[in-house]
Enzyme design. Structure first.
Site, short mmCIF file in Angstrom:
data_model
loop_
_atom_site.label_atom_id
_atom_site.label_comp_id
_atom_site.label_asym_id
_atom_site.label_seq_id
_atom_site.Cartn_x
_atom_site.Cartn_y
_atom_site.Cartn_z
N LYS A 84 29.64 -19.09 13.71
CA LYS A 84 30.27 -17.79 14.00
C LYS A 84 29.27 -16.67 13.70
O LYS A 84 29.10 -15.76 14.50
CB LYS A 84 31.51 -17.63 13.12
CG LYS A 84 32.01 -16.21 12.96
CD LYS A 84 33.22 -16.09 12.07
CE LYS A 84 32.92 -15.92 10.63
NZ LYS A 84 32.55 -14.57 10.20
N ASN A 85 28.57 -16.76 12.58
CA ASN A 85 27.70 -15.66 12.14
C ASN A 85 26.37 -15.61 12.87
O ASN A 85 25.60 -14.67 12.69
CB ASN A 85 27.50 -15.71 10.62
CG ASN A 85 28.79 -15.37 9.90
OD1 ASN A 85 29.78 -14.94 10.53
ND2 ASN A 85 28.82 -15.56 8.60
N ILE B 299 26.69 -11.07 -4.62
CA ILE B 299 26.56 -10.39 -3.33
C ILE B 299 27.70 -9.41 -3.11
O ILE B 299 27.48 -8.24 -2.79
CB ILE B 299 26.53 -11.43 -2.16
CG1 ILE B 299 25.39 -12.43 -2.37
CG2 ILE B 299 26.45 -10.72 -0.81
CD1 ILE B 299 24.01 -11.94 -2.05
N ARG C 116 32.17 -3.00 1.86
CA ARG C 116 31.37 -3.33 3.04
C ARG C 116 30.75 -2.08 3.70
O ARG C 116 31.04 -1.76 4.84
CB ARG C 116 32.19 -4.11 4.06
CG ARG C 116 33.00 -5.28 3.50
CD ARG C 116 32.18 -6.39 2.93
NE ARG C 116 31.37 -7.10 3.90
CZ ARG C 116 31.82 -8.09 4.67
NH1 ARG C 116 33.08 -8.44 4.61
NH2 ARG C 116 31.00 -8.70 5.51
N CYS D 240 37.02 -4.67 3.59
CA CYS D 240 37.90 -5.82 3.78
C CYS D 240 38.23 -6.33 2.38
O CYS D 240 37.86 -5.72 1.38
CB CYS D 240 37.20 -6.88 4.61
SG CYS D 240 35.90 -7.69 3.69
N ARG E 135 39.95 -16.97 11.79
CA ARG E 135 38.85 -16.09 12.16
C ARG E 135 37.53 -16.85 12.19
O ARG E 135 36.60 -16.46 12.86
CB ARG E 135 38.73 -14.93 11.16
CG ARG E 135 39.85 -13.94 11.25
CD ARG E 135 39.56 -12.75 10.37
NE ARG E 135 38.20 -12.30 10.61
CZ ARG E 135 37.55 -11.47 9.78
NH1 ARG E 135 38.14 -11.04 8.70
NH2 ARG E 135 36.32 -11.09 10.04
N ASP F 78 29.10 -17.36 0.96
CA ASP F 78 30.18 -17.88 1.81
C ASP F 78 30.61 -19.29 1.42
O ASP F 78 31.59 -19.80 1.95
CB ASP F 78 29.74 -17.88 3.28
CG ASP F 78 29.64 -16.47 3.82
OD1 ASP F 78 29.09 -16.28 4.91
OD2 ASP F 78 30.08 -15.55 3.10
N SER G 115 20.19 -7.05 3.47
CA SER G 115 21.47 -7.05 4.19
C SER G 115 21.34 -7.80 5.51
O SER G 115 20.48 -7.48 6.34
CB SER G 115 21.88 -5.59 4.49
OG SER G 115 22.78 -5.55 5.58
N VAL G 116 22.21 -8.77 5.70
CA VAL G 116 22.22 -9.55 6.95
C VAL G 116 22.49 -8.62 8.13
O VAL G 116 21.70 -8.54 9.08
CB VAL G 116 23.28 -10.67 6.87
CG1 VAL G 116 23.49 -11.33 8.23
CG2 VAL G 116 22.89 -11.70 5.82
C1 EPZ Z 1 27.18 -11.20 6.63
O1 EPZ Z 1 27.96 -10.07 6.28
C2 EPZ Z 1 28.19 -12.28 6.99
N1 EPZ Z 1 28.99 -11.85 8.14
C3 EPZ Z 1 29.09 -12.56 5.79
O2 EPZ Z 1 29.95 -13.62 6.14
C4 EPZ Z 1 28.22 -13.01 4.62
O3 EPZ Z 1 29.05 -13.22 3.49
C5 EPZ Z 1 27.19 -11.92 4.32
O4 EPZ Z 1 26.41 -11.66 5.50
C6 EPZ Z 1 26.24 -12.32 3.21
O5 EPZ Z 1 25.57 -13.50 3.56
C7 EPZ Z 1 28.46 -11.98 9.37
O6 EPZ Z 1 27.33 -12.42 9.55
C8 EPZ Z 1 29.33 -11.55 10.51
P1 EPZ Z 1 25.34 -8.05 4.03
P2 EPZ Z 1 27.21 -8.63 6.09
O7 EPZ Z 1 25.06 -6.82 4.82
O8 EPZ Z 1 26.12 -8.49 7.08
C9 EPZ Z 1 25.94 -4.66 0.81
C10 EPZ Z 1 31.98 -14.66 6.47
O9 EPZ Z 1 32.73 -15.14 5.64
N2 EPZ Z 1 25.61 -3.73 1.92
O10 EPZ Z 1 24.26 -9.06 3.84
O11 EPZ Z 1 28.26 -7.58 6.05
C11 EPZ Z 1 27.26 -5.36 1.03
O12 EPZ Z 1 28.34 -4.56 0.57
C12 EPZ Z 1 31.35 -13.32 6.23
O13 EPZ Z 1 31.63 -15.22 7.53
C13 EPZ Z 1 25.39 -2.39 1.63
O14 EPZ Z 1 25.48 -1.98 0.48
O15 EPZ Z 1 26.60 -8.81 4.63
C14 EPZ Z 1 27.10 -6.62 0.22
O16 EPZ Z 1 27.39 -6.34 -1.13
C15 EPZ Z 1 31.91 -12.66 5.00
N3 EPZ Z 1 25.08 -1.55 2.65
C16 EPZ Z 1 25.61 -6.94 0.36
O17 EPZ Z 1 24.98 -5.73 0.78
C17 EPZ Z 1 24.98 -1.97 3.95
O18 EPZ Z 1 24.67 -1.15 4.84
C18 EPZ Z 1 25.32 -8.01 1.40
O19 EPZ Z 1 25.93 -7.60 2.61
C19 EPZ Z 1 25.21 -3.34 4.22
C20 EPZ Z 1 25.51 -4.20 3.19
#
Ligand code: EPZ
Length: 419
Positions: free
Chosen positions: A22-23, A330, A123, A118, A400, A308, A165-166
């Site tokens: 999915k991701n 995270i 987020r 969420c 989802r 995850d 950040s992913v």
């Molecule tokens: C991706 O979310 C995944 N979703 C998440 O999977 C996964 O848990 C996460 O990466 C971490 O591996 C998808 O790929 C669709 P991040 P993402 O940006 O991109 C903070 C699932 O269960 N942050 O790496 O939103 C954030 O709050 C989902 O499939 C900022 O502060 O994750 C978090 O604490 C859940 N500012 C940390 O960074 C930003 O602009 C990592 O978030 C962006 C993120």
């Protein structure tokens, strides 16, 4: 509101096939805006994917989803593209924010709803906007929308992310695709799903090199507008079923349609706990194990232990002798499964961001509630090992991200049904 009913302690045997990620599919669908024609194979038939396809249709792309083959064909030749991602679509599927980079780099403007938080955290998207501004985009936030403009197009930039950040890495890669000149991104996320997105963008003609956490992108001369891509397998689904098979396999369970090398780190961590794993080219065999060892672990960006899989690992650790620890580093609020697991008899206490799990504890079935995607699948795992019956409410969270979960488990002799 649908529920799952699980009769616990059934031994699993047989084979589980892993679906596409999915991701990986979500950013690749956002990248299809950059093509004229794309055929994407091995996509998981889950709610988030359907929502993203709705968003592409709303924007003006023509999509043909062939469910029985897990394939989608996308055309983007229309002249009147609507560079808007509305709240009603982005609020249920946060990854909708990923169309921001594609729309901006190709159409020089975009209006994308702020995704909002969420269950697992606020987020924010500040890192996404930080990167897009470095490309020269003018960004303002108004009425809950991100309004981005780049009249003369985006310009290549040197960007160092303040934190990993992913999503922000993915949005920056999409923005860099048509930015003038070279871009170098530093301190990037390098999850396998991002490497799959990079493979897709390379097929569209981008020159991209990954070195450690640095990614350089430059336009290549050979522009292609049509792309065929097969999405990688879902390593989180794989990890979930590896944990299920350790706890419940009759003798052993075969999990196929995967490339074990991609999740060698997760496999090594599960081996450290004592899970017996035999690796083949496109499958693994997980053997039932009694003796498992306690472990202390912190969730980290790839190649660390994935957040995850944190909830799923926690269920496994309730069956391991001694005190194990999981630190969630995270997300700020990703322990919602803990109160539900406690109701099933788990002994878990939380100190700051660390869960301390005392095992082994006998779990007993209960009526529980899913709160987010991965927490809900941890309740399924708990239901599979608990005595008696477990009823899981709000399973739309599961839908989802897990394709045909009941069917895959029923095929391995689990007693699980949806009502
Ligand atoms: C991706 O979310 C995944 N979703 C998440 O999977 C996964 O848990 C996460 O990466 C971490 O591996 C998808 O790929 C669709 P991040 P993402 O940006 O991109 C903070 C699932 O269960 N942050 O790496 O939103 C954030 O709050 C989902 O499939 C900022 O502060 O994750 C978090 O604490 C859940 N500012 C940390 O960074 C930003 O602009 C990592 O978030 C962006 C993120």
């Amino acid at each position: 509101m649908q529920k799952l009913i699980i009769k616990g302690k059934k031994e699993l045997s047989g084979k589980i096939s892993i679906s596409g990620s999915k991701n990986a599919t979500l950013p690749i669908l956002a990248a299809s805006i950059l093509a004229e024609h794309a055929i994407i194979k091995n996509i998981p038939l889950v709610k988030d994917i359907f929502t993203m396809v709705d968003l592409l249709n709303f924007i003006g792309l023509k999509t043909k989803l062939i469910k029985k083959n897990n394939v989608i064909e996308i055309y983007n030749k229309s002249k009147n593209i609507n560079t808007l991602a509305p709240y009603k679509l982005v609020k249920t599927m946060r990854a909708g924010v990923l169309v921001l980079g594609s729309l901006l780099t190709k159409y020089k403007k975009a209006k994308v709803s702020l995704p909002g938080g969420c269950a697992i955290g606020t987020r924010p998207v500040d890192l996404h906007l930080f990167a897009l501004k470095k490309f020269g985009a003018k960004i303002k936030i108004k009425d809950g929308y991100i309004i981005a403009k780049a009249r003369s197009g985006l310009k290549g930039a040197n960007i160092r992310f303040p934190s990993i950040s992913v999503g922000a890495t993915e949005n920056a890669l999409l923005a860099a695709f048509k930015a003038k000149g070279k871009t170098v991104l530093k301190n990037c996320a390098i999850e396998p799903e991002i490497i799959d997105l990079i493979k897709f963008l390379k097929k569209l003609g981008a020159n991209i090199h990954v070195k450690g956490r640095s990614i350089s992108i430059s336009e290549s001369k050979k522009k292609t507008s049509s792309v065929l891509h097969k999405v990688i397998f879902d390593r989180i689904e794989l990890g979930t079923y590896m944990i299920a098979s350790t706890l419940l396999a009759k003798k052993n369970l075969v999990i196929d349609k995967i490339d074990p090398k991609i999740i060698q780190r997760e496999i090594n961590i599960l081996k450290k706990i004592g899970i017996k794993i035999i690796q083949k080219k496109n499958s693994i065999i997980v053997k039932k194990r009694e003796k498992l060892k306690k472990i202390s672990i912190t969730t980290k960006p790839y190649p660390g232990f994935p957040t995850d899989l944190q909830a799923q690992l926690m269920v496994l650790l309730t069956q391991v002798k001694g005190k194990s620890k999981i630190k969630e580093d995270i997300f700020e609020n990703r322990f919602m499964h803990v109160p539900e697991l406690r109701r099933m008899g788990a002994q878990i206490e939380i100190k700051n961001k660390t869960a301390i799990i005392t095992g082994p504890t006998k779990l007993t079935g209960a009526e529980v509630m899913a709160t987010d995607l991965r927490a809900s699948v941890s309740l399924v795992l708990a239901g599979l090992i608990a005595e008696n019956r477990t009823i899981i409410n709000r399973i739309y969270h599961l839908d989802r991200g897990y394709e045909s979960l009941e069917r895959k488990l029923k095929n391995c002799k689990a007693e699980i049904q949806r009502i």
